[in-house]
Enzyme design. Structure first.
Site, short mmCIF file in Angstrom:
data_model
loop_
_atom_site.label_atom_id
_atom_site.label_comp_id
_atom_site.label_asym_id
_atom_site.label_seq_id
_atom_site.Cartn_x
_atom_site.Cartn_y
_atom_site.Cartn_z
N SER A 17 45.42 25.87 52.51
CA SER A 17 44.15 26.43 52.95
C SER A 17 44.26 27.95 53.00
CB SER A 17 43.80 25.90 54.34
OG SER A 17 42.72 26.66 54.84
N HIS A 42 42.38 24.93 48.97
CA HIS A 42 41.37 24.57 49.96
C HIS A 42 40.69 25.84 50.45
CE1 HIS A 42 39.65 21.84 53.00
NE2 HIS A 42 39.80 22.85 53.84
N ASP A 44 37.81 27.39 52.86
CA ASP A 44 36.99 27.10 54.04
C ASP A 44 35.82 28.08 54.13
OD1 ASP A 44 38.43 24.92 55.49
OD2 ASP A 44 40.08 26.35 55.30
N MET A 46 32.72 29.20 56.27
CA MET A 46 32.21 29.10 57.65
C MET A 46 31.08 30.10 57.85
SD MET A 46 35.77 28.89 59.75
CE MET A 46 37.13 27.83 59.23
N HIS A 75 35.38 23.50 51.33
CA HIS A 75 35.02 22.82 52.57
C HIS A 75 33.93 23.63 53.26
CE1 HIS A 75 36.64 21.46 56.81
NE2 HIS A 75 35.44 21.00 56.56
N MET A 77 31.63 24.45 56.07
CA MET A 77 31.37 24.27 57.51
C MET A 77 30.17 25.15 57.84
SD MET A 77 35.32 24.26 58.69
CE MET A 77 35.79 24.97 57.11
N MET A 146 38.82 15.29 59.74
CA MET A 146 39.27 16.50 60.45
C MET A 146 40.23 16.10 61.57
SD MET A 146 37.98 19.16 59.00
CE MET A 146 38.72 20.30 60.18
N ASP A 184 42.76 17.42 57.44
CA ASP A 184 42.66 18.88 57.56
C ASP A 184 42.80 19.29 59.02
OD1 ASP A 184 42.07 21.57 57.30
OD2 ASP A 184 40.01 21.27 56.61
C1 DX5 Z 1 39.73 24.46 60.08
C2 DX5 Z 1 39.77 24.45 58.57
C3 DX5 Z 1 41.09 24.21 58.01
C4 DX5 Z 1 42.14 25.20 58.43
C5 DX5 Z 1 43.38 24.40 58.66
O1 DX5 Z 1 38.44 24.44 60.50
O2 DX5 Z 1 38.91 23.46 58.04
O3 DX5 Z 1 41.10 24.04 56.61
O4 DX5 Z 1 42.42 26.22 57.50
O5 DX5 Z 1 44.34 25.24 59.13
P1 DX5 Z 1 45.69 24.71 59.75
O6 DX5 Z 1 46.37 23.90 58.69
O7 DX5 Z 1 46.40 25.97 60.09
O8 DX5 Z 1 45.35 23.87 60.95
ZN ZN Z 2 39.16 23.05 55.86
#
Ligand code: DX5
Ligand code: ZN
Length: 228
Positions: A17, A42, A44, A46, A75, A77, A146, A184
């Protein structure tokens, strides 16, 4: 190597990620995990609304697209994900995962993603039970369970995610579906093998890779630990 329900060996996929990478050196960080044998990147996304944190959007994804051929596991969010599916597909997202909690029309949204030319993933938060997947599961390319509340990297793995993953794996196997099961949050070298053995196909790892001294070597060790 972890055995699948039918006894065949399963190769675990590792998806670093980028949330935990150094954004100012993103090209080097991508090259590093690619050399280490990452299967997906990956990414993210947000929006500061669905989750408290803000990261990046389609522009940086299309710029990063020039850096690597690794599949982009995107991903989202964000609230109202239906407004952005085409933009992320056009930017080069190979898999677009949306949250069940962020839409009232998951069925329509999953088809919208496929029509935009990407693989369709659905994510569920730790508090969301697997029963909500009963109708939608056959339409998914990927199910993301998650194992932390989304929003930040480096959080602690929620232990009840392990039986939840095993139950999700059973749901997929019982129906003979080809849905990738991804986990994740809070996955690191020490718990990766247990999480994989519960049935995850894809391990997303942020801090567990990028906060280690040699992210490329960590990927290799994680793969080995899951193969034992
Ligand atoms: C959290 C993200 C993850 C995050 C995971 O909301 O969706 O992808 O990067 O990070 P780690 O592996 O550090 O928990
Ligand atoms: Zn993620």
């Amino acid at each position: 190597m972890t055995q699948s329900g039918d006894g065949r060996a399963r190769r675990i996929k590792i998806a670093p990620s980028l949330l935990s990478a150094d954004f100012a050196r993103i090209a080097d960080q991508i090259a590093l995990v690619e050399r280490g044998g990452a299967d997906y990147l990956h990414i993210d996304v947000m929006d500061g609304r669905f989750v408290p944190n803000i990261t990046w959007g389609p522009k940086i994804i299309s710029d990063m697209r020039r850096l690597t051929k690794l599949p982009f596991d995107t991903h989202l969010m964000i609230v109202e994900p239906e407004r952005y599916v085409e933009a992320f597909a056009k930017a080069g997202a190979d898999i677009i995962t949306v949250h069940w909690e962020a839409t009232v029309h998951a069925h329509r949204l999953i088809h919208q993603i496929k029509e935009a030319g990407a693989k369709a993933g659905l994510a569920i938060n730790p508090a969301t039970p697997l029963v909500v997947l009963d109708e939608i599961l056959p339409y998914l390319d990927l199910l993301l369970v998650m194992s932390v509340d989304p929003g930040f990297g480096g959080q602690r793995y929620i232990e009840s995610s392990t039986p939840k993953l095993a139950a999700a794996r059973k749901m997929i196997a019982d129906r003979r579906l080809r849905v990738e099961l991804e986990v994740d949050g809070g996955v690191h070298e020490e718990n990766a093998a247990v999480v994989a053995a519960a049935g995850a196909d894809v391990l997303v790892m942020g801090a567990g890779i990028f906060s280690t001294p040699a992210p490329d070597a960590t990927i290799g060790r994680v793969r080995e630990s899951c193969a034992r």
